[in-house]
Design a protein around this motif. Structure first.
Motif, PDB file in Angstrom:
ATOM      1  N   LEU A 329      -5.658  19.411  -3.754  1.00  0.00           N
ATOM      2  CA  LEU A 329      -6.510  18.607  -2.857  1.00  0.00           C
ATOM      3  C   LEU A 329      -6.146  17.129  -2.984  1.00  0.00           C
ATOM      4  O   LEU A 329      -6.237  16.357  -2.032  1.00  0.00           O
ATOM      5  N   ARG A 330      -5.732  16.726  -4.157  1.00  0.00           N
ATOM      6  CA  ARG A 330      -5.311  15.333  -4.387  1.00  0.00           C
ATOM      7  C   ARG A 330      -3.814  15.155  -4.089  1.00  0.00           C
ATOM      8  O   ARG A 330      -3.421  14.210  -3.406  1.00  0.00           O
ATOM      9  N   GLU A 331      -3.011  16.107  -4.569  1.00  0.00           N
ATOM     10  CA  GLU A 331      -1.555  15.925  -4.442  1.00  0.00           C
ATOM     11  C   GLU A 331      -1.062  16.029  -2.998  1.00  0.00           C
ATOM     12  O   GLU A 331      -0.007  15.516  -2.670  1.00  0.00           O
ATOM     13  N   GLY A 379      -6.821   7.472  -4.901  1.00  0.00           N
ATOM     14  CA  GLY A 379      -5.969   6.868  -5.925  1.00  0.00           C
ATOM     15  C   GLY A 379      -6.396   7.123  -7.343  1.00  0.00           C
ATOM     16  O   GLY A 379      -7.267   7.945  -7.625  1.00  0.00           O
ATOM     17  N   HIS A 380      -5.722   6.359  -8.205  1.00  0.00           N
ATOM     18  CA  HIS A 380      -5.820   6.550  -9.655  1.00  0.00           C
ATOM     19  C   HIS A 380      -6.896   5.603 -10.168  1.00  0.00           C
ATOM     20  O   HIS A 380      -6.599   4.566 -10.767  1.00  0.00           O
ATOM     21  N   ILE A 381      -8.135   5.962  -9.889  1.00  0.00           N
ATOM     22  CA  ILE A 381      -9.208   4.994 -10.101  1.00  0.00           C
ATOM     23  C   ILE A 381      -9.392   4.690 -11.589  1.00  0.00           C
ATOM     24  O   ILE A 381      -9.781   3.594 -11.965  1.00  0.00           O
ATOM     25  N   LEU A 386      -5.907   1.586  -6.503  1.00  0.00           N
ATOM     26  CA  LEU A 386      -6.489   2.119  -5.270  1.00  0.00           C
ATOM     27  C   LEU A 386      -5.389   2.223  -4.221  1.00  0.00           C
ATOM     28  O   LEU A 386      -4.651   1.268  -4.006  1.00  0.00           O
ATOM     29  N   HIS A 387      -5.276   3.385  -3.555  1.00  0.00           N
ATOM     30  CA  HIS A 387      -4.366   3.489  -2.405  1.00  0.00           C
ATOM     31  C   HIS A 387      -5.186   3.296  -1.147  1.00  0.00           C
ATOM     32  O   HIS A 387      -6.101   4.081  -0.882  1.00  0.00           O
ATOM     33  N   ILE A 388      -4.861   2.241  -0.403  1.00  0.00           N
ATOM     34  CA  ILE A 388      -5.530   2.031   0.882  1.00  0.00           C
ATOM     35  C   ILE A 388      -4.501   2.428   1.937  1.00  0.00           C
ATOM     36  O   ILE A 388      -3.456   1.797   2.050  1.00  0.00           O
ATOM     37  N   ALA A 425       0.440  -1.814  -7.619  1.00  0.00           N
ATOM     38  CA  ALA A 425       0.188  -1.268  -8.956  1.00  0.00           C
ATOM     39  C   ALA A 425       1.366  -0.446  -9.435  1.00  0.00           C
ATOM     40  O   ALA A 425       1.665  -0.416 -10.624  1.00  0.00           O
ATOM     41  N   GLU A 426       2.040   0.271  -8.481  1.00  0.00           N
ATOM     42  CA  GLU A 426       3.044   1.244  -8.937  1.00  0.00           C
ATOM     43  C   GLU A 426       4.205   1.445  -7.970  1.00  0.00           C
ATOM     44  O   GLU A 426       5.258   1.911  -8.373  1.00  0.00           O
ATOM     45  N   HIS A 427       4.060   1.139  -6.688  1.00  0.00           N
ATOM     46  CA  HIS A 427       5.151   1.434  -5.742  1.00  0.00           C
ATOM     47  C   HIS A 427       6.209   0.340  -5.715  1.00  0.00           C
ATOM     48  O   HIS A 427       7.338   0.591  -5.317  1.00  0.00           O
ATOM     49  N   GLY A 428       5.841  -0.867  -6.105  1.00  0.00           N
ATOM     50  CA  GLY A 428       6.797  -1.974  -6.116  1.00  0.00           C
ATOM     51  C   GLY A 428       6.691  -2.834  -4.859  1.00  0.00           C
ATOM     52  O   GLY A 428       5.927  -2.539  -3.933  1.00  0.00           O
TER      53      GLY A 428
END
Ligand code: 2HG
Ligand code: ZN
Length: 469
Positions: A329-331, A379-381, A386-388, A425-428
């Protein structure tokens, strides 16, 4: 460069890596010169596939001497345009360098070439009875080298750290072809600057990672997962606080809104909601029952959370099929969003205790935003990440959607400095967020980064135009 020069370059590259390992077919290059962003011009001159560090070095030496720009390429699952070649660059793919070279069960390390996929490393660790902690939805395609170049975060950072925390040693080829061997397997090594750190998260702008030694750990025992239905974002932070205070080893704490859930249910094959009634927010909570702990850690944790009234409903996976179903459900969010419409992505982070105030401001921006743009949060709260995602209907004009969603994004980014938040946060930064670097990094920091780039790559041949011009 003229067409004549191009053919000289191609024949030189063919000599270095072998004829069949230089690709010039335009339709193949459209794929090889692109990542998951799919919004930038893609126009590489060729893609080369070296088989050894020596060949990577020879290709870079040649490109350096002839002022030819190079774009390093991993699994091309990036979301910031970091692996896009749009200007007759050479794409340097590490796909043929995918060997798992050694697993050390006493020192808990694994050595691999940079083209190994995340999943291959996870599987090699499991085959030796051990565990590699980095986990990403894109694990089947993402390469270890790409994870290092972007300092990938993923789903288990809350417990094990991101890619940076997994790297013990690195081998890197510098823009002029020099091989920099920092592939130590030492837990402790205080002998001056830790140079490998410069390359982790440098997005391929300082050199090409060719080999790494990564940290392994004993397999987590009895990992349990639950999906929780929650009424408010404040309650999500309440649940996180309760988990922290109960001394529970949280291995993942992810969230998504009901809008994200609806999109997954619509597009992901076989997806079904675990709840009778839909709720505004959901949390995927994964915990490890540590050694010496009585079983039922998840049950007793949930009892406490229910007693506080901060969770409406919860489902605990009872077997491995349900475990996978809840995680999917998340992936499946990213892929389902792409199937749903045009998407603009971002991956901001904030200090976790500031998330509540930020979300309140964000909600006000969402109310003001154009009605044909859906704003999907997940996202990875547990990491403050947060992924917007902005989503527009496929029937709408793509350029118009990008323009309108960018305007909303800029207003949201402008909220970040006062929280000392980050635009990535993580994608660059890649190509996508160059203009936004200023929201998270001071002029002094950017000047320092540029000085470093100029020192390592004075001719600017390595992944040009990424992070900054
Ligand atoms: C994830 O967390 C990835 O699944 C992708 O970082 C996020 O699609 C996105 O925006
Ligand atoms: Zn993510």
């Amino acid at each position: 460069m003229s067409k004549h020069d191009y053919s000289d370059v191609l024949s030189a590259l063919r000599k270095l890596v072998g004829d069949q390992h230089v690709v010039t077919d335009p339709s193949e290059l459209q794929v090889l010169g692109c990542d998951w962003t799919k919004i930038f011009t893609v126009d590489p001159l060729a893609a080369v596939f070296p088989a050894t560090t020596g060949e990577v070095s020879a290709v870079l030496k040649f490109c350096h001497k002839n002022h030819i720009c190079v774009v390093p390429s991993g699994g091309r699952t990036g979301l910031a345009g970091g692996a896009v070649a749009g200007n007759k660059e050479i794409v340097l793919s590490l796909k043929r360098m995918a060997k798992i070279e050694a697993v050390d069960c006493v020192g808990l390390t694994i050595q691999c070439e940079a083209g190994a996929t995340t999943q291959a490393v996870q599987e090699a660790a499991l085959a030796a009875g051990l565990f590699f902690a980095l986990d990403l939805a894109a694990k089947g395609s993402s390469h270890i080298g790409g994870n290092i170049a972007t300092n990938a975060g993923g789903l288990k950072l809350i417990r094990y750290g991101g890619m940076r925390e997994q790297v013990m040693g690195l081998e890197v080829v510098l823009p002029d072809g020099t091989i920099l061997d920092m592939n130590y397997r030492l837990r402790k090594n205080n002998t001056g600057y830790d140079l490998k750190q410069l390359f982790i998260g440098s997005e391929g702008t300082l050199g090409v990672v060719t080999r790494a030694t990564l940290r392994l750990m004993p397999k987590p025992r009895n990992v349990q997962v639950a999906c929780l239905g929650v009424n408010s974002f404040t309650d999500i932070l309440g649940i996180l606080t309760r988990c922290n205070q109960e001394g529970v080893a949280i291995t993942a704490f992810e969230f998504f809104t009901d809008i994200a859930h609806g999109i997954v249910l619509k597009h992901a094959q076989g997806a079904r909601t675990p709840f009778q009634e839909r709720m505004p927010f959901y949390v995927i909570l994964e915990v490890e029952e540590g050694p010496g702990q009585a079983s039922g850690v998840m049950e007793s944790l949930l009892e406490k959370i229910f007693a506080e009234g901060i969770c409406v409903d919860a489902v605990i996976a009872q077997n491995s099929t349900q475990f996978k179903e809840l995680w999917s459900l998340r992936e499946n969010i990213t892929e389902s969003l792409s199937a749903h419409g045009h998407v603009r992505k971002n991956d901001i982070s904030l200090p976790i205790d500031q998330l509540d105030s930020f979300i309140a401001e964000l909600e006000a921006e969402i109310v003001r935003s154009p009605k044909d743009i859906e704003i999907v949060l997940f996202g990875h709260i547990g990491d403050g990440n947060l992924h917007i995602n902005y989503v527009g209907p496929n029937s709408s004009d793509k350029k118009d959607f990008q323009l309108k969603s960018r305007q909303v994004e800029e207003r949201i980014f402008a909220l970040l400095p006062k929280y000392k938040g980050s635009v990535s946060a993580e994608h660059g930064i890649g190509l996508l967020k160059k203009k936004d670097l200023k929201f998270s990094r001071s002029e002094v920091e950017i000047k320092f980064m540029r000085a470093l780039k100029n020192m390592v790559d004075p001719d600017g041949i390595m992944n040009p135009g990424k992070i900054f011009e």
